[in-house]
Design an enzyme around this catalytic site. Structure first.
Site, PDB file in Angstrom:
ATOM      1  N   LYS A 212       0.828  -1.207   0.000  1.00 24.01           N
ATOM      2  CA  LYS A 212       0.000   0.000   0.000  1.00 24.01           C
ATOM      3  C   LYS A 212       0.861   1.255   0.000  1.00 24.01           C
ATOM      4  O   LYS A 212       0.633   2.179  -0.765  1.00 24.01           O
ATOM      5  CB  LYS A 212      -0.928   0.007   1.211  1.00 24.01           C
ATOM      6  CG  LYS A 212      -1.875   1.202   1.239  1.00 24.01           C
ATOM      7  CD  LYS A 212      -2.718   1.258   2.499  1.00 24.01           C
ATOM      8  CE  LYS A 212      -3.776   0.209   2.536  1.00 24.01           C
ATOM      9  NZ  LYS A 212      -4.726   0.371   3.658  1.00 24.01           N
ATOM     10  N   GLU A 218      10.420  -5.842   3.346  1.00 26.73           N
ATOM     11  CA  GLU A 218      10.593  -7.107   2.646  1.00 26.73           C
ATOM     12  C   GLU A 218      10.133  -6.999   1.196  1.00 26.73           C
ATOM     13  O   GLU A 218      10.810  -7.464   0.269  1.00 26.73           O
ATOM     14  CB  GLU A 218       9.796  -8.219   3.356  1.00 26.73           C
ATOM     15  CG  GLU A 218      10.254  -8.528   4.763  1.00 26.73           C
ATOM     16  CD  GLU A 218       9.514  -7.715   5.814  1.00 26.73           C
ATOM     17  OE1 GLU A 218       9.535  -8.111   6.986  1.00 26.73           O
ATOM     18  OE2 GLU A 218       8.915  -6.669   5.461  1.00 26.73           O
ATOM     19  N   GLY A 274      -4.897  -5.116   5.899  1.00 28.22           N
ATOM     20  CA  GLY A 274      -4.180  -6.042   5.026  1.00 28.22           C
ATOM     21  C   GLY A 274      -4.707  -7.450   5.066  1.00 28.22           C
ATOM     22  O   GLY A 274      -4.865  -8.107   4.031  1.00 28.22           O
ATOM     23  N   ARG A 275      -5.025  -7.945   6.252  1.00 28.60           N
ATOM     24  CA  ARG A 275      -5.486  -9.330   6.374  1.00 28.60           C
ATOM     25  C   ARG A 275      -6.929  -9.497   5.934  1.00 28.60           C
ATOM     26  O   ARG A 275      -7.449 -10.618   5.917  1.00 28.60           O
ATOM     27  CB  ARG A 275      -5.296  -9.815   7.809  1.00 28.60           C
ATOM     28  CG  ARG A 275      -6.005  -8.985   8.849  1.00 28.60           C
ATOM     29  CD  ARG A 275      -5.506  -9.347  10.252  1.00 28.60           C
ATOM     30  NE  ARG A 275      -6.056  -8.497  11.298  1.00 28.60           N
ATOM     31  CZ  ARG A 275      -5.589  -7.282  11.621  1.00 28.60           C
ATOM     32  NH1 ARG A 275      -4.579  -6.765  10.944  1.00 28.60           N
ATOM     33  NH2 ARG A 275      -6.126  -6.591  12.602  1.00 28.60           N
ATOM     34  N   GLU A 360      -3.600 -12.002  14.298  1.00 26.97           N
ATOM     35  CA  GLU A 360      -3.270 -10.586  14.177  1.00 26.97           C
ATOM     36  C   GLU A 360      -4.475  -9.728  14.555  1.00 26.97           C
ATOM     37  O   GLU A 360      -4.314  -8.607  15.034  1.00 26.97           O
ATOM     38  CB  GLU A 360      -2.797 -10.254  12.758  1.00 26.97           C
ATOM     39  CG  GLU A 360      -2.113  -8.900  12.647  1.00 26.97           C
ATOM     40  CD  GLU A 360      -1.388  -8.699  11.325  1.00 26.97           C
ATOM     41  OE1 GLU A 360      -0.186  -9.038  11.252  1.00 26.97           O
ATOM     42  OE2 GLU A 360      -2.015  -8.231  10.356  1.00 26.97           O
ATOM     43  N   HIS A 391      -1.577 -38.535  10.191  1.00 26.55           N
ATOM     44  CA  HIS A 391      -0.340 -39.301  10.332  1.00 26.55           C
ATOM     45  C   HIS A 391       0.770 -38.447  10.930  1.00 26.55           C
ATOM     46  O   HIS A 391       1.947 -38.786  10.816  1.00 26.55           O
ATOM     47  CB  HIS A 391       0.074 -39.860   8.972  1.00 26.55           C
ATOM     48  CG  HIS A 391      -0.918 -40.843   8.423  1.00 26.55           C
ATOM     49  ND1 HIS A 391      -0.832 -42.199   8.642  1.00 26.55           N
ATOM     50  CD2 HIS A 391      -2.056 -40.646   7.709  1.00 26.55           C
ATOM     51  CE1 HIS A 391      -1.849 -42.807   8.065  1.00 26.55           C
ATOM     52  NE2 HIS A 391      -2.614 -41.896   7.483  1.00 26.55           N
ATOM     53  N   LYS A 511       9.942  -4.720  13.755  1.00 31.13           N
ATOM     54  CA  LYS A 511      10.337  -4.111  12.480  1.00 31.13           C
ATOM     55  C   LYS A 511      11.220  -2.884  12.704  1.00 31.13           C
ATOM     56  O   LYS A 511      12.201  -2.672  11.992  1.00 31.13           O
ATOM     57  CB  LYS A 511       9.096  -3.729  11.670  1.00 31.13           C
ATOM     58  CG  LYS A 511       8.248  -4.919  11.245  1.00 31.13           C
ATOM     59  CD  LYS A 511       7.261  -4.604  10.149  1.00 31.13           C
ATOM     60  CE  LYS A 511       6.406  -3.424  10.368  1.00 31.13           C
ATOM     61  NZ  LYS A 511       5.323  -3.279   9.383  1.00 31.13           N
TER      62      LYS A 511
END
Length: 547
Positions: A212, A218, A274-275, A360, A391, A511
């Site tokens: 945004k 990153e 964002g999520r 979050e 398993h 961060k």
């Protein structure tokens, strides 16, 4: 900015205290007894809406439990806060923002206002531009710098700009354009970029840079690496960037400085977290994969669940009941985790997506009024697709020392049916939920002729709770319904916990500290301004960073 508060602490509410008293009264009634006393328990503890069927009968609840949970939800004004969200009030009080991911999938004729402006026309303007762009790429009309068709799409983003698109691509792979290759780069680890691009041709590759602000560490590190990789393969012509990069961003100046034509910049708004953004322009890779019509079906599924959540009575509301049962397990039965177990291999990233959506959103220790909470909030969310998990970690689910509530997700139809594969797959859903609920007594084990010394090892306590979420088949519309189901579950629980489900201050500190450490990793003198452990680690890394 107004602060939403409650009159008193959640745990002081009479509705909460009533639940605590009720818990004492039913502690000795396990699932085996509850089912034996009521042969209609299964049908009664189910709800259905927007194509999703929820059986929550294998939870340690009674009719009284449900009634008291509904009383608590109403006392916490779930219905009122729900309406305030849908109508654009600024319920994200720490950032003074509306919360309108639901507007991203509203029809063209809807009206939702933020600061007196109807946002729906702006939403559909972006969707229309995305559709035109996606059609151009998929048809081959849009070509790369050398005139070759785009066959590879690499989405570069992180968090909500990655988890949603990755999950959606994997989930909807049977509906995707198989002539195209889709990759997703999120980690700043150079191995991620290398492995995702090593076999691609720059002439045929389009990068979607999803940030945004166009400043995310990153994402922008990977974006600049992608730019260098592209230019190296395209003869170094800077004008090539505009034919191989598009942006999902609102920072026009930074996008243009990067070399991307702002006509190919797709924006979204500060009222979309964002999520909660996979159905915004962040979903451009999804639209390129399944096409504009498939993306429209995805949005329609979201909207169907939105309408159900907004209008259905609480007692017959699928997200509300999923949220309330989860809250009962978390706050009254002391369950620290929830396993989400989709029995469809295409949903291999669904649990990872929900980790961000739930943890979050509701992993908070402060109320809306700024006070420390006095109750547990979000449990740890985890899981893998069945039957693989059976398993691996199901041993702990069945015989571990603490119960793990499970959400089993299954479909009546397979996307790619082969023989009796799907029957065998779904049979495991029903069997696992049954085994968790009812277990196997020592007497039953002994009756099978098992040696006495093995009896305790083969006994199953049972009384372990689960939900079964069933729907017809996994397609774009169903995926939208499922994601919206969990979005509104998060809202339900966050409202009762009296926390802000729509900020994420907890991601900031690490961060900020990382940005301070980056230049120290390459400086010549020893680092001494952190604690002794951090200083030691930085200095050891500096000494060994080049082998």
């Amino acid at each position: 900015m107004s602060i939403e508060t409650t009159d008193h602490a959640l745990t002081d509410r009479p509705e909460w205290k009533a639940l605590e008293e009720h818990l004492v009264q039913i502690m000795d009634r396990d699932l085996k007894r509850l089912f034996s006393e009521d042969d209609q328990r299964g049908p009664r503890f189910t709800v259905e809406g927007a194509g999703i069927f929820l059986d929550y009968s294998k939870n340690r609840i009674t009719d009284r439990t449900v009634s008291l949970l509904l009383d608590l939800a109403r006392a916490c004004d779930l219905e009122g806060r729900r309406e305030r969200m849908f109508t654009g009030e600024k319920i994200n009080i720490t950032e003074d923002r509306a919360v309108l991911h639901t507007a991203l999938r509203a029809p063209r004729d809807a009206v939702v206002e933020v600061d007196g402006v109807n946002v729906i026309p702006h939403v559909h303007e972006v969707l229309d531009r995305m559709g035109a762009f996606a059609t151009g790429i998929r048809s081959g009309e849009w070509k790369g710098h050398t005139g070759k068709r785009i066959r590879n799409v690499v989405n570069i983003g992180i968090g909500g700009s990655d988890l949603g698109p990755v999950m959606a691509y994997e989930a909807l792979k049977p509906f995707s354009d198989r002539s195209m290759c889709f990759r997703f780069v999120s980690n700043v680890d150079s191995n991620d970029f290398y492995e995702k691009t090593r076999d691609l041709s720059p002439e045929e590759t389009l990068f979607i840079i999803s940030s945004k602000t166009f400043t995310t560490l990153e994402t922008m590190t990977n974006a600049h690496t992608a730019r260098e990789w592209s230019l190296e393969g395209l003869g170094g012509d800077e004008s090539a960037v505009a034919k191989h990069f598009v942006a999902v961003s609102t920072n026009k100046e930074a996008v243009e400085s990067f070399g991307i034509d702002s006509k190919n910049m797709f924006g979204f708004w500060d009222w979309v977290g964002g999520r909660y953004s996979m159905d915004s322009a962040i979903g451009l890779s999804t639209m390129l994969s399944v096409g504009p019509d498939g993306f429209a079906d995805l949005l329609a599924g979201f909207h169907e669940m939105d309408v159900h959540f907004r209008t259905a009575p609480l007692e017959s509301n699928v997200p509300v009941m999923l949220g309330l049962v989860g809250l009962w397990n978390r706050n009254f039965l002391g369950c620290d985790t929830v396993a989400v177990l989709p029995y469809d291999n295409e949903l291999l990233r669904f649990s990872a997506y929900l980790q961000q959506l739930e943890m979050e959103s509701n992993g908070k220790h402060v109320t809306l009024g700024g006070e420390r909470v006095g109750w547990d909030t979000c449990p740890v969310i985890w899981g893998e697709p069945g039957t693989n998990g059976q398993h691996a970690f199901y041993q702990m689910i069945h015989q571990g020392t603490k119960p793990v509530p499970c959400d089993f997700i299954c479909f009546c139809e397979a996307a790619n049916p082969i023989g009796d594969h799907h029957d065998k797959l779904v049979s495991n859903v029903f069997a696992q939920a049954e085994a968790l609920a009812f277990g196997k007594t020592e007497a039953q084990v002994k009756a099978e002729g098992v040696a006495d010394q093995l009896l305790p090892h083969k006994e199953f306590d049972g009384n372990r709770m689960s939900n079964v979420i069933m729907t017809q088949k996994l397609d774009p519309r169903t995926l939208g319904r499922l994601v919206a189901l969990y979005e509104h579950k998060v809202f339900t629980q966050g409202t009762i916990w009296n926390i802000n489900s729509f900020d994420q201050w907890g991601v900031e500190l690490g961060k900020v500290l990382a940005k301070n450490i980056i230049p120290q990793l390459s400086q010549s003198e020893a680092v001494t301004d952190h604690d002794s452990s951090t200083n030691q680690l930085i200095n050891r890394y500096r000494q060994h960073r080049h082998g």
